[in-house]
Design a protein around this motif. Structure first.
Motif, PDB file in Angstrom:
ATOM      1  N   THR A   1      -8.445   2.261 -29.278  1.00 22.79           N
ATOM      2  CA  THR A   1      -7.988   3.530 -29.834  1.00 22.79           C
ATOM      3  C   THR A   1      -6.606   3.330 -30.444  1.00 22.79           C
ATOM      4  O   THR A   1      -5.868   2.423 -30.047  1.00 22.79           O
ATOM      5  N   PRO A   2      -6.220   4.158 -31.406  1.00 20.93           N
ATOM      6  CA  PRO A   2      -4.953   3.940 -32.126  1.00 20.93           C
ATOM      7  C   PRO A   2      -3.695   4.073 -31.267  1.00 20.93           C
ATOM      8  O   PRO A   2      -2.617   3.656 -31.696  1.00 20.93           O
ATOM      9  N   ASP A   3      -3.805   4.657 -30.081  1.00 16.92           N
ATOM     10  CA  ASP A   3      -2.606   4.921 -29.273  1.00 16.92           C
ATOM     11  C   ASP A   3      -2.351   3.871 -28.196  1.00 16.92           C
ATOM     12  O   ASP A   3      -1.455   4.047 -27.354  1.00 16.92           O
ATOM     13  N   VAL A   4      -3.091   2.762 -28.174  1.00 18.17           N
ATOM     14  CA  VAL A   4      -2.922   1.767 -27.119  1.00 18.17           C
ATOM     15  C   VAL A   4      -1.590   1.031 -27.257  1.00 18.17           C
ATOM     16  O   VAL A   4      -1.000   0.971 -28.333  1.00 18.17           O
ATOM     17  N   ARG A   5      -1.135   0.485 -26.128  1.00 26.10           N
ATOM     18  CA  ARG A   5       0.044  -0.368 -26.119  1.00 26.10           C
ATOM     19  C   ARG A   5      -0.400  -1.808 -26.360  1.00 26.10           C
ATOM     20  O   ARG A   5      -1.315  -2.295 -25.696  1.00 26.10           O
ATOM     21  N   ILE A   6       0.235  -2.468 -27.318  1.00 33.27           N
ATOM     22  CA  ILE A   6      -0.113  -3.855 -27.654  1.00 33.27           C
ATOM     23  C   ILE A   6       1.135  -4.710 -27.523  1.00 33.27           C
ATOM     24  O   ILE A   6       2.203  -4.350 -28.017  1.00 33.27           O
ATOM     25  N   SER A   7       0.995  -5.840 -26.870  1.00 35.63           N
ATOM     26  CA  SER A   7       2.120  -6.772 -26.762  1.00 35.63           C
ATOM     27  C   SER A   7       1.618  -8.198 -26.916  1.00 35.63           C
ATOM     28  O   SER A   7       0.447  -8.498 -26.653  1.00 35.63           O
TER      29      SER A   7
END
Length: 254
Positions: A53-59
């Motif tokens: 989904t567009p609101d995920v946290r990505i690192s």
């Protein structure tokens, strides 16, 4: 987040989202995902094609961040007669100028074989144009400079000859060059166009449609006699001689 399950309309590929956020290019994203170097909401993701989904946290993991710091960016002063991208019959691509003989200045780094792998041109110059040409392994930089929403300025010095009956380009047509023209039915973004001397104009654009300046000039009766790009963002061509290249240093901003 979902793996092989069919995604809903509100999800998109993780690699696409990473590119949109400027974390890396989609190609780089797929590479990092395959190596287990990407976390989504704190969890490692290894499956290519994963939807999120567009609101995920990505690192990114430390290994990926370290690799990004090693990505090469090179500035070339392209002469007329070289093509920016794929070679055309009878012409050489500008990337062939990047060799040991043509490196300019006393730089700490010398050219390594791996520096040419994945090196892509950012913002082309046509075969009849010269000046600042960038090559980079960094997909983030490409998005910053030529992405759809880029705010990076590109500055050109253009030698022109006016073909109209007035003898000199009227102010009304100079205003059109600044704003009011379109190419193939698509309105151009506002530009900054001003006279440097009696036969040279300075163009500052935030977009770069194919042969844009030449087409703009044609619409107001100007014949382009010479076109040179001298700046992209904060990076100026400076004293780099024609046909030579150098690495972009870590402390240089674009």
């Amino acid at each position: 987040m979902s793996g092989k399950k069919e995604a809903s309309n509100s999800t998109l590929r993780l690699s696409k989202l990473m590119s949109e956020r400027g974390l890396c290019s989609r190609r780089e994203a797929d590479e990092y995902i395959a190596k287990g170097l990407v976390r989504v909401n704190g969890e490692i993701v290894k499956e290519l094609g994963t939807k999120v989904t567009p609101d995920v946290r990505i690192s990114l993991e430390a290994e990926a961040l370290k690799k990004q710091k090693k990505l090469v960016t090179i500035i070339v002063n392209k002469p007329i007669g070289y093509v920016s991208g794929q070679p055309e019959p009878g012409y050489e691509p500008a990337i062939r100028l990047i060799n040991d003989r043509n490196q300019f200045g006393q730089q700490k780094r010398i050219l390594q074989r791996g520096d040419l792998q994945g090196l892509a041109v950012i913002g082309r110059l046509d075969i009849d144009s010269q000046g600042l040409l960038l090559f980079s392994q960094d997909g983030r930089l490409a998005k910053k400079i030529i992405g759809e929403n880029s705010e990076i300025e590109k500055e050109y010095i253009v030698r022109v000859h006016y073909l109209g009956p007035e003898g000199r380009l009227p102010d009304s047509k100079l205003k059109l060059l600044n704003h009011g023209l379109s190419i193939e039915g698509q309105a151009l973004l506002p530009a900054k166009v001003e006279w440097i001397n009696e036969d040279q104009l300075r163009f500052i654009l935030k977009e770069g449609k194919k042969r844009q300046i030449r087409k703009m000039c044609e619409q107001v009766g100007l014949q382009v006699k010479g076109l040179k790009r001298v700046r992209i963002g904060k990076l100026a061509l400076g004293k780099l001689p024609e046909g030579r290249w150098r690495f972009i240093e870590e402390d240089e901003e674009i």
